[in-house]
Scaffold this active site. Structure first.
Site, PDB file in Angstrom:
ATOM      1  CE  LYS A   8       0.249  -5.509   4.029  1.00  0.00           C
ATOM      2  NZ  LYS A   8       0.265  -6.467   4.866  1.00  0.00           N
TER       3      LYS A   8
HETATM    4  C1  LIG Z   1      -2.774  -5.147  -1.376  1.00  0.00           C
HETATM    5  C2  LIG Z   1      -3.088  -6.166  -0.226  1.00  0.00           C
HETATM    6  N1  LIG Z   1      -4.180  -6.745  -0.156  1.00  0.00           N
HETATM    7  C3  LIG Z   1      -4.307  -7.460   0.841  1.00  0.00           C
HETATM    8  C4  LIG Z   1      -3.433  -8.255   1.814  1.00  0.00           C
HETATM    9  C5  LIG Z   1      -3.866  -8.968   2.661  1.00  0.00           C
HETATM   10  O1  LIG Z   1      -3.824  -8.461   3.965  1.00  0.00           O
HETATM   11  P1  LIG Z   1      -3.603  -9.324   5.464  1.00  0.00           P
HETATM   12  O2  LIG Z   1      -2.249 -10.018   5.236  1.00  0.00           O
HETATM   13  O3  LIG Z   1      -3.514  -8.358   6.394  1.00  0.00           O
HETATM   14  O4  LIG Z   1      -4.521 -10.102   5.377  1.00  0.00           O
HETATM   15  C6  LIG Z   1      -2.030  -7.647   1.459  1.00  0.00           C
HETATM   16  C7  LIG Z   1      -1.113  -8.201   2.517  1.00  0.00           C
HETATM   17  O5  LIG Z   1      -1.044  -8.830   3.279  1.00  0.00           O
HETATM   18  C8  LIG Z   1      -2.011  -6.592   0.406  1.00  0.00           C
HETATM   19  O6  LIG Z   1      -0.654  -6.011   0.350  1.00  0.00           O
HETATM   20  N1  LIG Z   2       0.724  -9.201   1.924  1.00  0.00           N
HETATM   21  C1  LIG Z   2       1.700  -8.650   3.004  1.00  0.00           C
HETATM   22  C2  LIG Z   2       2.524 -10.034   3.693  1.00  0.00           C
HETATM   23  C3  LIG Z   2       2.868  -9.827   4.906  1.00  0.00           C
HETATM   24  O1  LIG Z   2       1.876  -9.501   5.650  1.00  0.00           O
HETATM   25  P1  LIG Z   2       2.068  -8.700   7.313  1.00  0.00           P
HETATM   26  O2  LIG Z   2       0.784  -7.969   7.388  1.00  0.00           O
HETATM   27  O3  LIG Z   2       1.990  -9.820   8.148  1.00  0.00           O
HETATM   28  O4  LIG Z   2       2.947  -7.691   7.094  1.00  0.00           O
HETATM   29  C4  LIG Z   2       2.748  -7.649   2.012  1.00  0.00           C
HETATM   30  O5  LIG Z   2       2.563  -7.155   1.502  1.00  0.00           O
HETATM   31  O6  LIG Z   2       4.003  -7.990   2.568  1.00  0.00           O
END
Ligand SMILES: Cc1ncc(COP(=O)(O)O)c(C=O)c1O
Ligand SMILES: N[C@@H](CCOP(=O)(O)O)C(=O)O
Length: 462
Positions: free
Chosen positions: A112
């Site tokens: 993120k």
């Molecule tokens: C460590 C981790 N892996 C995978 C994901 C999945 O990513 P996305 O929500 O973009 O599919 C998240 C959060 O969303 C995450 O925090």
């Molecule tokens: N896995 C995410 C959930 C929120 O997803 P987002 O990509 O829409 O911000 C988290 O870690 O909070």
């Protein structure tokens, strides 16, 4: 460059406007009206460039007139200056044709940071230029919240409220959200799961009086800028393995579909991607949807990869928009149907989705076994989310190199990793005192009106 809503009934906006707006006023998500493409020569020329240089080349066509080249280059430089790896997103080899893209070298040890650090700089620049203040509300299953707090803490023109599911994030994730002492940071532990947090956030955006009153902004992946920033590492990693002269595949641990949607955008831009594989944990709604064509909500079962414990996968709406030839009214109807628990995708739309995405699932036992076996085979310590990816990636190996995204540092999930390998991964030195810090958190009910009142009161008290 203009942005349009996936539900077809909101004003067209510039990049900067879409970024500050978050959710479209018709409830949809903003997407570029037209996806820009890069010629093979332009992609080939990325070889040998720094991550920041690649980031500029990939994102610039989406920015339009919102920032000058010099402004945007400065924003990118500042965004990635705090990463603890020179390459920003290094690739390591797991097996002859399987690579791991380590996306956890940013300040909060999760992928993120790539988007949130950039958004933090973009918001700061744009809000200062406009002389405006905003209230950011975010929903998190653990990583988005900590990354957002890190990116926005201490800023005068932003209050940041993070809703996280009480008891359903790891201790480190919770501490990352509850220990910052800055008075513009508000960690709210909601009585519910992540889907409840995200639903209340969307309710706030759809309550125009509240939305306009507090100048609500969103930094979840409903915000297009979040997705855009994640497109970059698909290019940087693929080029380092020989793209555009050689195809690559990606496996992406998936929850809210933002990260893998960024891969789809990279493909639409011209990156030669053979397979884009959705990897889910036991909360496998996306895998089931790809198999059956029916998107059907079941309850969320807490897992050892808690950040992916999601059933209402927000960005899937962006994929549906393209799958239905950008017919916003059809997407709006599907989202209306989802309020009753499910919707069915037409055969034509499913064909488009299956042309672009493969999928797989890892059970809890398979995730644990993968952490153990991967450590034995390559020495790489995987977090449980990355292990879900590696397990599913292994099932999709071919003659084309596979890159699996490692989305978080193993030390964020020490219990799951220790249970798998018998060794407890330690936090990096700069975070070693995290567990001893005092927490500031407010427990909140899953009730829109109470949440809105709390947010208004907190802002007024600042
Ligand atoms: C460590 C981790 N892996 C995978 C994901 C999945 O990513 P996305 O929500 O973009 O599919 C998240 C959060 O969303 C995450 O925090
Ligand atoms: N896995 C995410 C959930 C929120 O997803 P987002 O990509 O829409 O911000 C988290 O870690 O909070």
């Amino acid at each position: 460059m203009k942005y349009i809503s996936t539900r077809g009934d909101a004003p067209e906006l510039s990049f900067a406007e879409a970024m500050l707006t978050g959710l479209a006023r018709d409830g949809g998500l903003y997407v570029p009206k037209k996806i820009p493409t890069l010629e093979a020569d332009a992609i080939a020329a990325m070889a040998g460039k720094t991550y920041e240089e690649v980031a500029f080349e990939v994102m610039k066509p989406f920015i339009g007139e919102s920032f000058t080249d010099e402004e945007f280059k400065g924003i990118i430089e500042r965004a990635y200056a705090g990463f603890r790896h020179e390459a920003r997103a290094p690739l390591v080899q797991l097996a002859p044709n399987h690579y791991l893209l380590e996306l956890f070298h940013g300040p909060t040890l999760a992928f993120k940071d790539f988007a949130m650090q950039l958004i933090g700089q973009l918001f700061q620049f744009e809000l200062t230029r406009r002389g405006e203040k905003v209230t950011i509300v975010g929903a998190t299953s653990g990583d988005t919240g900590s990354a957002a707090i890190e990116a926005f803490r201490g800023l005068d023109n932003v209050d940041v409220f993070i809703l996280f599911p009480d008891g359903r994030v790891s201790d480190i994730q919770r501490k990352q959200m509850t220990t910052p002492a800055d008075n513009n940071v508000h960690a709210l532990a909601l009585d519910g799961d992540f889907d409840d947090c995200q639903a209340r956030l969307k309710d706030m955006f759809n309550d125009f009086e509240f939305r306009d009153g507090v100048k609500l902004a969103g930094v979840n992946s409903i915000n297009w800028a979040r997705v855009l920033a994640q497109v970059v590492y698909y290019f940087s990693s693929a080029v380092s393995l020989g793209a555009p002269h050689r195809k690559v595949s990606f496996t992406v641990p998936t929850g809210n579909f933002g990260d893998i949607f960024a891969g789809y955008i990279a493909k639409r831009m011209g990156l030669p991607i053979e397979q884009l594989v959705i990897a889910t944990n036991q909360n496998d709604i996306l895998h089931r949807t790809m198999e059956t064509g029916a998107y059907t909500k079941e309850g969320v079962t807490p897992s050892i990869s808690p950040s992916m414990d999601i059933q209402v996968s927000s960005n899937f709406e962006r994929a549906l928009f393209d799958a239905y030839d950008r017919e916003g009214s059809v997407v709006a109807q599907l989202m209306e149907d989802l309020k009753d628990g499910s919707f069915t995708i037409s055969q034509g739309a499913m064909e488009m989705l299956r042309e672009n995405f493969a999928s797989g699932r890892a059970s809890e036992e398979e995730t644990t076994a993968t952490i153990k076996s991967e450590y034995a085979a390559s020495g790489e310590v995987l977090c449980p989310h990355s292990a879900v990816g590696v397990k599913v990636g292994n099932e999709h190996l071919s003659s084309v190199p596979m890159i699996t995204l490692a989305t978080a540092h193993p030390a964020k999930f020490p219990d799951a990793v220790e249970a798998a390998m018998g060794t407890r991964p330690g936090l990096p030195p700069h975070m070693a005192d995290m567990m001893d810090k005092e927490e500031r958190v407010c427990k909140v009910p899953n009730q829109l009106a109470l949440l809105e009142t709390l947010i208004k009161d907190r802002i007024a008290a600042r």
